[in-house]
Design an enzyme around this catalytic site. Structure first.
Site, PDB file in Angstrom:
ATOM      1  N   LYS A  29      -3.088  -3.222   6.813  1.00 37.40           N
ATOM      2  CA  LYS A  29      -4.139  -2.589   6.008  1.00 37.40           C
ATOM      3  C   LYS A  29      -3.696  -2.419   4.559  1.00 37.40           C
ATOM      4  CE  LYS A  29      -4.676   2.111   6.213  1.00 37.40           C
ATOM      5  NZ  LYS A  29      -4.547   2.659   4.851  1.00 37.40           N
ATOM      6  N   ASN A  30      -2.487  -1.891   4.372  1.00 34.15           N
ATOM      7  CA  ASN A  30      -2.062  -1.531   3.019  1.00 34.15           C
ATOM      8  C   ASN A  30      -1.656  -2.735   2.176  1.00 34.15           C
ATOM      9  OD1 ASN A  30      -2.686   1.025   3.747  1.00 34.15           O
ATOM     10  ND2 ASN A  30      -0.566   1.748   3.972  1.00 34.15           N
ATOM     11  N   CYS A 124      -7.561  13.912  -0.567  1.00 32.24           N
ATOM     12  CA  CYS A 124      -7.945  13.630   0.804  1.00 32.24           C
ATOM     13  C   CYS A 124      -7.228  14.664   1.661  1.00 32.24           C
ATOM     14  CB  CYS A 124      -7.590  12.203   1.214  1.00 32.24           C
ATOM     15  SG  CYS A 124      -5.844  11.941   1.439  1.00 32.24           S
ATOM     16  N   ARG A 129      -4.527  13.145  -4.393  1.00 34.56           N
ATOM     17  CA  ARG A 129      -4.037  11.765  -4.561  1.00 34.56           C
ATOM     18  C   ARG A 129      -4.062  11.471  -6.063  1.00 34.56           C
ATOM     19  NH1 ARG A 129      -4.314   9.284   0.764  1.00 34.56           N
ATOM     20  NH2 ARG A 129      -3.361   7.469  -0.163  1.00 34.56           N
ATOM     21  N   ASP A 312       3.964   7.478   6.976  1.00 32.54           N
ATOM     22  CA  ASP A 312       2.859   7.171   7.901  1.00 32.54           C
ATOM     23  C   ASP A 312       3.300   7.224   9.362  1.00 32.54           C
ATOM     24  OD1 ASP A 312       0.589   6.037   5.994  1.00 32.54           O
ATOM     25  OD2 ASP A 312       2.538   5.405   5.267  1.00 32.54           O
ATOM     26  N   ILE A 334       6.621  12.943   0.905  1.00 33.02           N
ATOM     27  CA  ILE A 334       5.651  12.134   0.146  1.00 33.02           C
ATOM     28  C   ILE A 334       4.328  12.865  -0.069  1.00 33.02           C
ATOM     29  CG2 ILE A 334       4.464   9.884   0.009  1.00 33.02           C
ATOM     30  CD1 ILE A 334       7.506   9.566   0.086  1.00 33.02           C
ATOM     31  N   ARG A 404     -10.284   3.319  10.819  1.00 35.19           N
ATOM     32  CA  ARG A 404      -9.966   2.883   9.457  1.00 35.19           C
ATOM     33  C   ARG A 404      -8.660   2.092   9.419  1.00 35.19           C
ATOM     34  NH1 ARG A 404      -9.991   7.553   5.158  1.00 35.19           N
ATOM     35  NH2 ARG A 404      -9.140   5.751   4.048  1.00 35.19           N
TER      36      ARG A 404
HETATM   37  N1  EPU Z   1       1.334  10.213  -6.872  1.00 30.84           N
HETATM   38  C1  EPU Z   1       1.327  10.860  -8.071  1.00 30.84           C
HETATM   39  N2  EPU Z   1       0.882  10.174  -9.170  1.00 30.84           N
HETATM   40  C2  EPU Z   1       0.463   8.885  -9.114  1.00 30.84           C
HETATM   41  C3  EPU Z   1       0.486   8.226  -7.890  1.00 30.84           C
HETATM   42  C4  EPU Z   1       0.931   8.912  -6.763  1.00 30.84           C
HETATM   43  O1  EPU Z   1       1.693  12.026  -8.178  1.00 30.84           O
HETATM   44  O2  EPU Z   1       0.080   8.333 -10.171  1.00 30.84           O
HETATM   45  C5  EPU Z   1       1.747  10.943  -5.655  1.00 30.84           C
HETATM   46  C6  EPU Z   1       0.579  11.041  -4.663  1.00 30.84           C
HETATM   47  O3  EPU Z   1      -0.238  12.160  -4.922  1.00 30.84           O
HETATM   48  C7  EPU Z   1       1.296  11.126  -3.342  1.00 30.84           C
HETATM   49  C8  EPU Z   1       2.592  10.337  -3.568  1.00 30.84           C
HETATM   50  O4  EPU Z   1       2.766  10.223  -4.970  1.00 30.84           O
HETATM   51  O5  EPU Z   1       1.639  12.450  -3.057  1.00 30.84           O
HETATM   52  C9  EPU Z   1       2.593   8.961  -2.928  1.00 30.84           C
HETATM   53  O6  EPU Z   1       1.616   8.149  -3.530  1.00 30.84           O
HETATM   54  P1  EPU Z   1       1.677   6.565  -3.509  1.00 30.84           P
HETATM   55  O7  EPU Z   1       1.022   6.059  -4.731  1.00 30.84           O
HETATM   56  O8  EPU Z   1       3.070   6.104  -3.226  1.00 30.84           O
HETATM   57  O9  EPU Z   1       0.813   6.209  -2.222  1.00 30.84           O
HETATM   58  P2  EPU Z   1      -0.629   5.571  -2.150  1.00 30.84           P
HETATM   59  O10 EPU Z   1      -0.648   4.255  -2.857  1.00 30.84           O
HETATM   60  O11 EPU Z   1      -1.648   6.578  -2.522  1.00 30.84           O
HETATM   61  C10 EPU Z   1      -0.011   4.245   0.012  1.00 30.84           C
HETATM   62  C11 EPU Z   1      -0.650   4.005   1.347  1.00 30.84           C
HETATM   63  C12 EPU Z   1      -0.529   5.242   2.197  1.00 30.84           C
HETATM   64  C13 EPU Z   1       0.942   5.561   2.358  1.00 30.84           C
HETATM   65  C14 EPU Z   1       1.586   5.757   0.964  1.00 30.84           C
HETATM   66  C15 EPU Z   1       3.069   6.022   1.005  1.00 30.84           C
HETATM   67  C16 EPU Z   1      -2.376   2.406   0.822  1.00 30.84           C
HETATM   68  C17 EPU Z   1      -3.821   2.075   0.791  1.00 30.84           C
HETATM   69  N3  EPU Z   1      -2.046   3.649   1.168  1.00 30.84           N
HETATM   70  O12 EPU Z   1      -0.744   5.319  -0.595  1.00 30.84           O
HETATM   71  O13 EPU Z   1      -1.072   4.928   3.471  1.00 30.84           O
HETATM   72  O14 EPU Z   1       1.092   6.738   3.112  1.00 30.84           O
HETATM   73  O15 EPU Z   1       1.358   4.561   0.182  1.00 30.84           O
HETATM   74  O16 EPU Z   1       3.732   4.961   1.602  1.00 30.84           O
HETATM   75  O17 EPU Z   1      -1.554   1.523   0.595  1.00 30.84           O
HETATM   76  C18 EPU Z   1      -2.394   5.256   5.406  1.00 30.84           C
HETATM   77  O18 EPU Z   1      -2.222   4.054   5.640  1.00 30.84           O
HETATM   78  O19 EPU Z   1      -2.988   6.021   6.202  1.00 30.84           O
HETATM   79  C19 EPU Z   1      -1.903   5.806   4.138  1.00 30.84           C
HETATM   80  C20 EPU Z   1      -2.194   7.026   3.731  1.00 30.84           C
END
Ligand code: EPU
Length: 451
Positions: A29-30, A124, A129, A312, A334, A404
């Site tokens: 998915k990711n 969420c 986020r 995750d 995280i 999802r």
């Molecule tokens: N964060 C910030 N500022 C930013 C970006 C992120 O403070 O500009 C914080 C977020 O608030 C969060 C943390 O950093 O607390 C991690 O965020 P990150 O950007 O690494 O994760 P993401 O891209 O939002 C993806 C996956 C998540 C997975 C995380 C961590 C996707 C679509 N989602 O989220 O997957 O948990 O990386 O590996 O790729 C899931 O699959 O259910 C899921 C939540």
């Protein structure tokens, strides 16, 4: 499936059966979501294989269509995406609000059209986020970024390569900055980049479109801007998080499961812990086997960015620890609210004390059946594992989350010997449902967008 169906429909699971057998791992998915968003960059048709059949993919497909793309499905997990008619319209809030990964379209829109207008993602259930690092990256590349009526508007006639050092290795920020930089003038270096395999897969896709990205999968990514990207054919990597859920299923049912089609090293952080608990772990080529034992030791875990223990897999791991012989400390680094499912697990008899971002999991003798509700995708996976290990027949709701992220979840679990069926709950008082009968009911299979 609409949200109401999600409320009406549950997984009915009769616990106490060992999971045993071989299961193929669907596409990640990711990786699929940002790769679909990245198709915006292609001037031509993109053919994607191994796209998981999950509702998040439907939402991303609908979002691309709303921007002018044509998305068609072929049998067997193949999507054809033609973005030649895409223009930089505002992305509709109704779709973006369903999927945090929707913000992945910002980088490609900015790179191709010099303008992106995308509603700011809210929080969420896992907590806020934030996207500050995405936006800072766009600004460093030369874009003007403003918040207008709830939407982020980023614009720049042409971006210019630069060095972006992330405060922490955010997956989303790494992907979006990499995407924005694909057509920038000159070279962009992303320091402290996320090293997740899904980031490397996105880079592989960008390169297949004619982009020039090096170093993805390491902390330093270098993107050479090109003037144009073209259509291509690409196969998405398997989902390590789904694979990890099945392996934890083997562990918690003292079963024997082989996940097939995945690079076992992607799951080292999990399999090291499973071995510490007493499971037998065997990797051979693209197959990874876990054989569980009836009584297992606890092992502490701290979640961390890749290659650390994945956040995750924290909910299914806590579920596994809830039946360990002893106490495990699990620390979440995280997401602020990733223990939100613990109250549901407690209703099945688990003893988990949460304090801030830490949980003390005291192993109990047994879990008991209950009607529980999944609050997010991975917590859904965790509650299903709890039900598989529990005594009696449990019902897991919140399928609008499970669907999802987990493709054909009950079919795959049933093929491993689980007694599991999807059924509708017709009265507010949940009836006891005979598994043999409900297994005959037609399955709700979520299609992609229709062609
Ligand atoms: N964060 C910030 N500022 C930013 C970006 C992120 O403070 O500009 C914080 C977020 O608030 C969060 C943390 O950093 O607390 C991690 O965020 P990150 O950007 O690494 O994760 P993401 O891209 O939002 C993806 C996956 C998540 C997975 C995380 C961590 C996707 C679509 N989602 O989220 O997957 O948990 O990386 O590996 O790729 C899931 O699959 O259910 C899921 C939540």
């Amino acid at each position: 499936m609409d949200a109401l169906d999600g409320l009406r429909t549950r997984l009915v699971i009769e616990g106490g059966r060992r999971l045993e057998g071989v299961v193929d791992v669907p596409g990640a998915k990711n990786a699929a979501l940002p790769i679909m968003a990245a198709a915006i960059l292609a001037e031509g048709e993109v053919v994607l294989h191994n796209v998981p059949r999950i509702t998040d993919v439907d939402v991303m497909a609908a979002l691309l269509e709303s921007l002018g793309a044509r998305v068609r499905e072929q049998a067997g997990g193949t999507l054809l995406i033609d973005t030649s008619a895409v223009a930089s319209h505002p992305a509709p809030y109704a779709l973006v609000s369903k999927l945090n990964a929707s913000f992945d379209v910002a980088g490609p829109l900015l790179a191709r059209f010099g303008r992106a207008e995308v509603p700011q993602p809210g929080g969420c259930v896992l907590g806020p986020r934030a996207i500050d690092m995405h936006l800072r990256g766009f600004e460093l590349l030369g874009a003007t970024v403003a918040l207008e009526h709830g939407s982020i508007v980023a614009s720049a006639p042409r971006l210019t390569g630069t060095t972006v050092t992330l405060a922490k290795p955010s997956v989303g920020a790494t992907k979006n900055i990499m995407l924005a930089a694909t057509r920038a003038r000159g070279t962009t270096t992303i320091e402290n980049a996320a090293q997740e395999p899904e980031v490397a897969d996105l880079a592989g896709f960008i390169n297949a479109m004619g982009g020039r990205v090096a170093g993805a999968g390491s902390p330093t990514i270098v993107v050479e801007g090109v003037t144009r990207l073209h259509g291509c054919e690409y196969t998405i990597i398997p989902d390590r998080l789904v694979a990890g859920t099945y392996l934890l299923g083997a562990a918690i049912t003292a079963g024997d499961v082989t996940v097939r089609g995945i690079d076992p090293s992607m799951l080292d952080a999990l399999t090291e812990k499973l071995a510490e608990c007493g499971c037998r772990v065997a990797a051979e080529g693209v197959a990874l086997r876990v054989v569980g034992i009836p009584e297992w030791r606890p092992a502490d875990v701290v979640t961390a960015p890749y290659p650390g223990f994945p956040t995750d897999l924290q909910p299914p791991y806590v579920t596994y620890m809830s039946l360990a012989k002893g106490t495990a400390l699990v620390e979440e680094t995280i997401f602020d609210a990733r223990f939100v499912y613990v109250s549901e697990l407690a209703r099945m008899g688990a003893d988990v004390k949460v304090s801030g971002r830490s949980a003390v999991v005291q192993g109990v003798e047994r879990l008991q059946d209950a009607v529980v509700e999944a609050p997010d995708i991975r917590a859904g996976g965790a509650l299903v594992l709890a039900a598989l290990a529990a005594e009696g027949t449990s019902e897991v709701g919140g399928l609008e989350y499970i669907d999802r992220g987990y493709e054909f979840f009950e079919e795959r679990l049933a093929s491993l010997g689980a007694s599991i069926a999807r059924t509708s709950v017709v009265s507010p008082v949940t009836p006891r449902i005979d598994i043999g009968l409900t297994a005959q009911l037609p399955k709700v299979v979520t299609p992609y967008r229709s062609a």
